[in-house]
Design a protein around this motif. Structure first.
Motif, PDB file in Angstrom:
ATOM      1  N   SER A   1       0.829  -1.208   0.000  1.00  0.00           N
ATOM      2  CA  SER A   1       0.000   0.000   0.000  1.00  0.00           C
ATOM      3  C   SER A   1       0.861   1.254   0.000  1.00  0.00           C
ATOM      4  O   SER A   1       0.469   2.291  -0.551  1.00  0.00           O
ATOM      5  N   THR A   2       2.049   1.164   0.608  1.00  0.00           N
ATOM      6  CA  THR A   2       2.969   2.310   0.590  1.00  0.00           C
ATOM      7  C   THR A   2       3.440   2.588  -0.832  1.00  0.00           C
ATOM      8  O   THR A   2       3.441   3.738  -1.293  1.00  0.00           O
ATOM      9  N   PHE A   3       3.840   1.529  -1.552  1.00  0.00           N
ATOM     10  CA  PHE A   3       4.165   1.672  -2.978  1.00  0.00           C
ATOM     11  C   PHE A   3       2.984   2.304  -3.714  1.00  0.00           C
ATOM     12  O   PHE A   3       3.148   3.219  -4.530  1.00  0.00           O
ATOM     13  N   PHE A   4       1.832   1.766  -3.407  1.00  0.00           N
ATOM     14  CA  PHE A   4       0.596   2.167  -4.071  1.00  0.00           C
ATOM     15  C   PHE A   4       0.310   3.664  -3.873  1.00  0.00           C
ATOM     16  O   PHE A   4       0.054   4.399  -4.826  1.00  0.00           O
ATOM     17  N   VAL A   5       0.407   4.133  -2.618  1.00  0.00           N
ATOM     18  CA  VAL A   5       0.110   5.539  -2.308  1.00  0.00           C
ATOM     19  C   VAL A   5       1.135   6.468  -2.943  1.00  0.00           C
ATOM     20  O   VAL A   5       0.783   7.501  -3.526  1.00  0.00           O
ATOM     21  N   PHE A   6       2.426   6.101  -2.831  1.00  0.00           N
ATOM     22  CA  PHE A   6       3.462   6.957  -3.422  1.00  0.00           C
ATOM     23  C   PHE A   6       3.313   7.037  -4.942  1.00  0.00           C
ATOM     24  O   PHE A   6       3.503   8.098  -5.542  1.00  0.00           O
ATOM     25  N   ALA A   7       2.995   5.895  -5.566  1.00  0.00           N
ATOM     26  CA  ALA A   7       2.810   5.879  -7.021  1.00  0.00           C
ATOM     27  C   ALA A   7       1.618   6.735  -7.433  1.00  0.00           C
ATOM     28  O   ALA A   7       1.678   7.486  -8.414  1.00  0.00           O
ATOM     29  N   LEU A   8       0.519   6.635  -6.662  1.00  0.00           N
ATOM     30  CA  LEU A   8      -0.648   7.472  -6.941  1.00  0.00           C
ATOM     31  C   LEU A   8      -0.304   8.948  -6.850  1.00  0.00           C
ATOM     32  O   LEU A   8      -0.672   9.750  -7.714  1.00  0.00           O
ATOM     33  N   TYR A   9       0.384   9.302  -5.771  1.00  0.00           N
ATOM     34  CA  TYR A   9       0.722  10.716  -5.582  1.00  0.00           C
ATOM     35  C   TYR A   9       1.657  11.196  -6.688  1.00  0.00           C
ATOM     36  O   TYR A   9       1.480  12.303  -7.226  1.00  0.00           O
ATOM     37  N   PHE A  10       2.639  10.391  -7.048  1.00  0.00           N
ATOM     38  CA  PHE A  10       3.587  10.786  -8.090  1.00  0.00           C
ATOM     39  C   PHE A  10       2.860  11.013  -9.416  1.00  0.00           C
ATOM     40  O   PHE A  10       3.098  12.008 -10.097  1.00  0.00           O
ATOM     41  N   ASN A  11       1.977  10.079  -9.771  1.00  0.00           N
ATOM     42  CA  ASN A  11       1.249  10.210 -11.028  1.00  0.00           C
ATOM     43  C   ASN A  11       0.356  11.450 -11.013  1.00  0.00           C
ATOM     44  O   ASN A  11       0.303  12.211 -11.987  1.00  0.00           O
ATOM     45  N   TRP A  12      -0.346  11.661  -9.891  1.00  0.00           N
ATOM     46  CA  TRP A  12      -1.244  12.818  -9.780  1.00  0.00           C
ATOM     47  C   TRP A  12      -0.473  14.125  -9.811  1.00  0.00           C
ATOM     48  O   TRP A  12      -0.846  15.071 -10.510  1.00  0.00           O
ATOM     49  N   ASP A  13       0.631  14.199  -9.047  1.00  0.00           N
ATOM     50  CA  ASP A  13       1.383  15.454  -8.972  1.00  0.00           C
ATOM     51  C   ASP A  13       2.082  15.755 -10.283  1.00  0.00           C
ATOM     52  O   ASP A  13       2.158  16.918 -10.703  1.00  0.00           O
TER      53      ASP A  13
END
Length: 417
Positions: A177-189
């Protein structure tokens, strides 16, 4: 534009952004694919040294499927279809996720040899895929959300189906989930910043277009291009017709009319002159007090002979007479025209304008001074090109700074049949 799931309100702008962003991010995506494929190939070469034959076969098959999917994305990202159809990211990465699952299971089966528990191997492999997908979903945050939540759900379901301890499941899912959250934030930002830059560039381009439009209204496009390249702008014209038009008795009018009324009157006069210039392909050079200067055959004029200049003069005299009838003010214009060699160019560094110099300009100005109210005075050079257009009267006049010379005078209402 939305705050979380960002999207431009204008559909055309959204399409332009997606094409731009997917083009820009294509290089990074293809670079990652090259690195990934090279890594997988190296493992295919090394695995026979450590894995049993069956493990090598399973890994090679799964890796080959993953490589095929990545190469498909590599070549697809270079096509117009990829730029125009962002939805293709979803099925492409669904296929990559399926291939990565096969690779993960192949590696998990070799846990005793690698020393990595199956859940750890799955965490690493799927984490790599999620990070790669955060770059690969270019401009498509919505699709990335759908894909990544599906991957998270499948990963959680797989953990639940395995014979792992509860604490192992919890920690593995938490780390994923940590990978998941960081990847989401990176893609969004990344998408947020790219959209901001794109919008700013669009606004900058719009302002640049406005500035260039204003510049082209002052200077010919060819001249602007030369100025931008740092070249000096100086041109020689051998046969240019110069027209000076001046309101008669303007000083008296300025004493009789209010400033506001006077400015409106001048605006009507110059606007009429602009319309006449456009109609006859003349190039407006500038206004000097109550005088209007235009040329025919210069840098930005379509008319190439003196006939256009005389046509301009006839129309302007008629328009001023119409203004006089409508306003009740005694308005008349006199016009001088001379044809000859002129130098044109741009000088200075502020308030740039393409101007003209030479004796031809001076002669046209002097001819305007001796023209009768509502009439035209031309030089001999202009007369020989336009003598059939009007009934000209030949006169011998003393022109200041020039001397005694033959001039030709006519009133437009006395046009030749």
């Amino acid at each position: 534009m939305g705050v979380v799931l960002q999207r431009f309100e204008d559909p055309a702008m959204e399409r332009d952004y997606l094409r731009s962003e997917r083009t820009a991010r294509g290089t990074a995506i293809r670079s990652l694919i090259v690195v990934s494929v090279a890594t997988l190939l190296s493992y295919i070469v090394l695995n026979p040294m450590h894995f049993p034959r069956e493990g090598v076969i399973h890994y090679t098959m799964a890796a080959t499927a993953l490589i095929a999917g990545m190469l498909t994305l590599f070549f697809l990202s270079r096509t117009q279809f990829y730029l125009d159809h962002p939805w293709i990211d979803l099925p492409m990465f669904a296929a990559l996720a399926a291939a990565m699952k096969g690779l993960t299971l192949a590696l998990a089966a070799q846990a005793e040899i690698t020393g990595f528990p199956p859940q750890v191997m799955a965490l690493v492999q799927m984490g790599i895929l999620v990070v790669f997908a955060s770059i690969g979903f270019a401009g498509t945050v919505r699709y990335f959300l759908v894909w990544s939540f599906a991957v998270l759900a499948i990963f959680a379901a797989w953990l639940h189906s395995q014979d792992f301890t509860p604490i192992s499941r919890i920690y593995t899912l938490t780390n994923f989930s940590t990978f998941f959250v960081f990847a989401l934030y990176f893609n969004w930002d990344t998408d947020r910043r790219a959209r901001s830059v794109f919008a700013a560039n669009r606004e900058l381009a719009a302002e640049r277009e406005k500035t260039e439009a204003l510049l082209y209204n002052v200077l010919p496009q060819e001249v602007v291009a030369r100025l931008k390249s740092g070249k000096a702008v100086a041109d020689s014209f051998s046969d240019l017709s110069v027209v000076f038009a001046d309101l008669v008795g303007f000083s008296g009018l300025s004493k009789r009319l209010s400033p506001g009324h006077l400015v409106r009157l001048l605006n009507d006069f110059f606007s009429a002159a602009d319309r006449c210039a456009e109609r006859h392909g003349m190039e407006k050079v500038k206004t000097i007090g109550d005088a209007y200067l235009a040329v025919c055959g210069g840098m930005a004029s379509d008319g190439r002979d003196s006939a256009a200049a005389i046509g301009f003069a006839q129309d302007l005299i008629a328009d001023v007479e119409a203004m006089a009838r409508e306003s009740g003010i005694d308005l008349q214009v006199r016009i001088g025209v001379h044809t000859g060699p002129v130098i044109g160019g741009v000088i200075g560094s502020t308030r740039l304008a393409y101007d003209y110099w030479g004796d031809t300009m001076n002669v046209a100005s002097r001819l305007q001074g001796i023209a009768p109210p509502g009439g035209i005075a031309v030089s001999e050079a202009t007369y020989f090109q336009t003598r059939s257009m009007l009934d000209w009267e030949r006169r011998r006049e003393e022109l200041k700074g020039i001397g005694e010379t033959d001039v030709y005078v006519a009133r437009p209402q006395a046009q030749a049949a």
